[in-house]
Design a protein around this motif. Structure first.
Motif, PDB file in Angstrom:
ATOM      1  N   ASN A   3       0.852  -1.190   0.000  1.00  0.00           N
ATOM      2  CA  ASN A   3       0.000   0.000   0.000  1.00  0.00           C
ATOM      3  C   ASN A   3       0.890   1.244   0.000  1.00  0.00           C
ATOM      4  O   ASN A   3       1.318   1.714   1.045  1.00  0.00           O
ATOM      5  CB  ASN A   3      -0.904  -0.031   1.237  1.00  0.00           C
ATOM      6  N   GLU A   4       1.205   1.755  -1.188  1.00  0.00           N
ATOM      7  CA  GLU A   4       2.103   2.901  -1.316  1.00  0.00           C
ATOM      8  C   GLU A   4       1.412   4.036  -2.056  1.00  0.00           C
ATOM      9  O   GLU A   4       0.934   3.858  -3.175  1.00  0.00           O
ATOM     10  CB  GLU A   4       3.374   2.510  -2.083  1.00  0.00           C
ATOM     11  N   GLU A   5       1.340   5.193  -1.440  1.00  0.00           N
ATOM     12  CA  GLU A   5       0.800   6.360  -2.119  1.00  0.00           C
ATOM     13  C   GLU A   5       1.891   6.986  -2.982  1.00  0.00           C
ATOM     14  O   GLU A   5       3.082   6.690  -2.837  1.00  0.00           O
ATOM     15  CB  GLU A   5       0.262   7.358  -1.089  1.00  0.00           C
ATOM     16  N   ASN A 120      -4.980  -2.906  -3.193  1.00  0.00           N
ATOM     17  CA  ASN A 120      -4.685  -1.816  -2.263  1.00  0.00           C
ATOM     18  C   ASN A 120      -3.738  -0.776  -2.858  1.00  0.00           C
ATOM     19  O   ASN A 120      -3.818   0.410  -2.519  1.00  0.00           O
ATOM     20  CB  ASN A 120      -4.092  -2.375  -0.972  1.00  0.00           C
ATOM     21  N   LYS A 121      -2.843  -1.203  -3.736  1.00  0.00           N
ATOM     22  CA  LYS A 121      -1.903  -0.255  -4.321  1.00  0.00           C
ATOM     23  C   LYS A 121      -2.607   0.702  -5.274  1.00  0.00           C
ATOM     24  O   LYS A 121      -2.265   1.879  -5.362  1.00  0.00           O
ATOM     25  CB  LYS A 121      -0.775  -1.010  -5.046  1.00  0.00           C
ATOM     26  N   LYS A 123      -5.774   1.550  -4.906  1.00  0.00           N
ATOM     27  CA  LYS A 123      -6.523   2.420  -3.996  1.00  0.00           C
ATOM     28  C   LYS A 123      -5.637   3.517  -3.427  1.00  0.00           C
ATOM     29  O   LYS A 123      -6.067   4.671  -3.261  1.00  0.00           O
ATOM     30  CB  LYS A 123      -7.131   1.584  -2.860  1.00  0.00           C
ATOM     31  N   ALA A 124      -4.386   3.176  -3.149  1.00  0.00           N
ATOM     32  CA  ALA A 124      -3.450   4.163  -2.603  1.00  0.00           C
ATOM     33  C   ALA A 124      -3.181   5.281  -3.602  1.00  0.00           C
ATOM     34  O   ALA A 124      -3.058   6.458  -3.227  1.00  0.00           O
ATOM     35  CB  ALA A 124      -2.148   3.489  -2.196  1.00  0.00           C
ATOM     36  N   ARG A 127      -6.125   7.596  -3.552  1.00  0.00           N
ATOM     37  CA  ARG A 127      -6.075   8.458  -2.364  1.00  0.00           C
ATOM     38  C   ARG A 127      -5.066   9.580  -2.552  1.00  0.00           C
ATOM     39  O   ARG A 127      -5.300  10.725  -2.152  1.00  0.00           O
ATOM     40  CB  ARG A 127      -5.724   7.640  -1.129  1.00  0.00           C
ATOM     41  N   SER A 128      -3.940   9.261  -3.197  1.00  0.00           N
ATOM     42  CA  SER A 128      -2.931  10.285  -3.467  1.00  0.00           C
ATOM     43  C   SER A 128      -3.489  11.389  -4.361  1.00  0.00           C
ATOM     44  O   SER A 128      -3.107  12.557  -4.240  1.00  0.00           O
ATOM     45  CB  SER A 128      -1.707   9.672  -4.149  1.00  0.00           C
TER      46      SER A 128
END
Length: 306
Positions: A3-5, A120-121, A123-124, A127-128
């Motif tokens: 999970n990385e923004e 999840n990546k 999704k991150a 979010r960014s």
């Protein structure tokens, strides 16, 4: 996936250029899963009852039949414009080399593509980009098919365009998530874009259903500031996005981008979907409605819920 923004540098590049390429976003295993699934879809596709709908990109060619409208939440197959012999109507290429794209509901109907889309990546990244209610739509595999035998380059170029023209929201909110499933080079028709064009060129038209879709689709004008003088969209300004398999390319809704013909004997597979802001206005003039209807359907998949 981790999970990385996006980093601050990546965000600055995206906002400045309108495109951001992130190599190694997908693992080798994930890429292979998507490629294998793509081949399975192409090989298992039944031509018998297909209306032979083609994927057309020029302004005068976009029509939109019922098969096209119904693809919004299905796995549908669209042929290249050069797939059929003009005299006989027969395929000019093997079936799996004649399809331009498969879509537009892969994230809804196929487990392999769903898993990558809602990772999840991904999704991150959303979010960014500060989405509050990101919705996923228009997922598809795009196949830049290779030359076969002594044929000239395939007729699979895509002219310069903006995604906001086809997924029109108020305010504009679409971002393309474009995954390279094979190496992308100038020779096999990699993406190219006009850096910063999202800040210099207005969106002047939108792709809309005519008479509720009964007369297909066409381009209609939209309001923009006509008092300003805008620059020319020069081919010399475009930058190539050559990248290895597994790369993610983010595409701003208003950046001008295109791809040329595949001049090689190697295919160029990609998986792409778009994310729009769920709080933005998405009206029933847009061709893509889920479920498909004249009145409009906006039951788009939530990427995440906060």
């Amino acid at each position: 996936m981790v999970n990385e923004e996006l980093t601050q540098e990546q965000l600055e590049t995206f906002h400045r250029e309108g495109v951001l390429c992130i190599p190694n976003f997908l693992t080798t295993e994930q890429v292979q899963q998507l490629v294998d699934r793509s081949h399975t879809l192409l090989n298992d596709f039944n031509l018998k009852d297909h209306p032979k709908t083609q994927f057309k990109t020029s302004d005068n060619d976009h029509i939109g039949d019922q098969y096209f409208f119904d693809s919004s939440n299905n796995i549908s197959f669209f042929f290249d414009v050069d797939a059929f012999d003009k005299d006989t109507g027969e395929l000019r290429f093997p079936k799996d080399k004649a399809i331009n794209k498969v879509g537009h509901g892969l994230h809804m109907k196929d487990e392999v593509f769903h898993k990558i889309t809602f990772d999840n990546k991904v999704k991150a990244v959303a979010r960014s980009l500060e989405y509050s209610d990101p919705r996923v739509l228009q997922s598809m595999c795009i196949f830049k098919q290779p030359q076969i035998g002594g044929n000239d380059a395939r007729e699979n170029s895509v002219p310069s365009h903006t995604d906001g023209t086809f997924l029109y929201t108020e305010p504009q909110s679409a971002v393309g998530f474009w995954f390279a499933l094979e190496e992308c080079t100038e020779k096999n028709g990699c993406l190219a874009y006009n850096p910063g064009s999202h800040k210099r060129f207005p969106i002047t038209k939108r792709f809309a259903k005519i008479n509720g879709g009964k007369n297909g689709c066409n381009f209609i004008p939209v309001d923009y500031d006509t008092s300003k003088q805008y620059p020319e969209d020069s081919p010399d300004d475009y930058k190539l996005v050559e990248c290895p398999a597994g790369s993610l390319v983010l595409i701003h809704n208003s950046v001008l981008h295109k791809s040329e013909k595949n001049m090689s004997t190697k295919s160029r597979y990609a998986y792409t979907f778009h994310v729009i802001e769920g709080t933005a206005k998405y009206d029933n003039l847009n061709w893509l409605q889920v479920p498909p209807s004249e009145e409009g359907g906006t039951e788009f998949s939530k990427l995440y819920e906060e």
